[in-house]
Design an enzyme around this catalytic site. Structure first.
Site, PDB file in Angstrom:
ATOM      1  N   ASP A  91     -13.044  44.427  34.730  1.00 41.91           N
ATOM      2  CA  ASP A  91     -13.296  43.499  33.633  1.00 41.91           C
ATOM      3  C   ASP A  91     -12.023  42.738  33.265  1.00 41.91           C
ATOM      4  O   ASP A  91     -11.031  43.338  32.837  1.00 41.91           O
ATOM      5  CB  ASP A  91     -13.800  44.281  32.417  1.00 41.91           C
ATOM      6  CG  ASP A  91     -14.447  43.402  31.362  1.00 41.91           C
ATOM      7  OD1 ASP A  91     -14.018  42.235  31.222  1.00 41.91           O
ATOM      8  OD2 ASP A  91     -15.369  43.876  30.683  1.00 41.91           O
ATOM      9  N   HIS A  95     -16.894  41.836  34.562  1.00 42.63           N
ATOM     10  CA  HIS A  95     -17.528  41.665  33.259  1.00 42.63           C
ATOM     11  C   HIS A  95     -18.918  41.038  33.419  1.00 42.63           C
ATOM     12  O   HIS A  95     -19.125  40.152  34.236  1.00 42.63           O
ATOM     13  CB  HIS A  95     -16.650  40.747  32.398  1.00 42.63           C
ATOM     14  CG  HIS A  95     -17.132  40.560  31.001  1.00 42.63           C
ATOM     15  ND1 HIS A  95     -16.932  41.498  30.014  1.00 42.63           N
ATOM     16  CD2 HIS A  95     -17.807  39.544  30.416  1.00 42.63           C
ATOM     17  CE1 HIS A  95     -17.463  41.067  28.890  1.00 42.63           C
ATOM     18  NE2 HIS A  95     -17.997  39.889  29.104  1.00 42.63           N
TER      19      HIS A  95
END
Length: 234
Positions: free
Chosen positions: A170, A201
């Site tokens: 992420d 993400h």
């Protein structure tokens, strides 16, 4: 497609929320908390899926104070840019107040049995974490919440179960931040975490640029099982 109106706690007006009903009621409810794209098709479909699983699913418009009815995707560059602009000017305190109003509304709904959980993504994942810490929600699910590492002190406030999904790659939550989140939750009796190696993400955003079917299905299965145990167990 059905919407309801919810009065804001601060008297500023009212805001819309998409609602999907299960076949059998009364039933537990799920507050679906939007990403930075508003109540778009993805969020409506997620509500419909939860309704099919036996929940009253409701998704409030958290950007109504900026512009009501915003509906964006990450597939159009201009819309993605606008979404980040909205994220930058979003008042999180007001957003939490609106989620609190939604919680009170749906808990008192005639088709809700009184049990209410929430499930949020990205911005919504952060707010789902806050809901677990600052409200009387019965269960929370956070998908790749942004900024959780800056709110770890709030974990001491948990009084109900929370499930946290973390994307291993992420860009908004670096590895050291992920490690802090996992370490903090390890000894918290209310929390459990899952990190998805190699996932970026928003890996569970259907049709999104980083969607990964295998990881999304695994995370969703864990979420469904978690909610069954926390909201439907007698």
């Amino acid at each position: 497609m059905s919407y309801v109106e919810i009065k804001a706690n601060d008297g500023a007006g009212s805001f819309k929320a998409y609602i999907a009903m299960p076949k059998l009621t009364p039933a537990p409810a799920i507050i679906m908390i939007q990403e930075i794209f508003g109540i778009n098709q993805e969020m409506r479909e997620k509500c419909d899926e939860m309704a099919a699983r036996g929940y009253v699913a409701i998704c409030p418009d958290l950007f109504w104070r900026i512009e009501p009815g915003i509906e964006l995707t990450d597939a159009v560059p201009a819309e993605l840019e606008r979404a980040f602009e909205l994220f930058g000017i979003f008042d999180q305190t007001k957003g939490m107040d609106d989620l609190s109003a939604t919680l009170n509304y749906i808990r008192g709904h005639r088709d809700c049995n009184g049990k209410v959980g929430c499930m949020g993504y990205c911005l919504g994942g952060k707010l789902a974490y806050e809901m677990a810490a600052d409200t009387h929600i019965d269960a929370s699910v956070s998908y790749y919440g942004v900024g959780l590492q800056d709110m770890l002190d709030k974990a001491d406030n948990f009084t109900a179960p929370i499930l946290i999904h973390i994307a291993g790659e992420d860009d908004f939550t670096p590895k050291d931040a992920q490690d802090k989140i996992i370490a903090t939750m390890k000894d918290n009796k209310f929390a459990q975490t899952h990190r998805y190696a190699g996932m970026e993400h928003a890996f569970a955003r259907g049709g999104g640029m980083h969607y990964n079917k295998e990881a999304a299905e695994l995370a969703n299965a864990r979420s469904y099982d978690f909610l069954e145990k926390t909201l439907k167990a007698s």
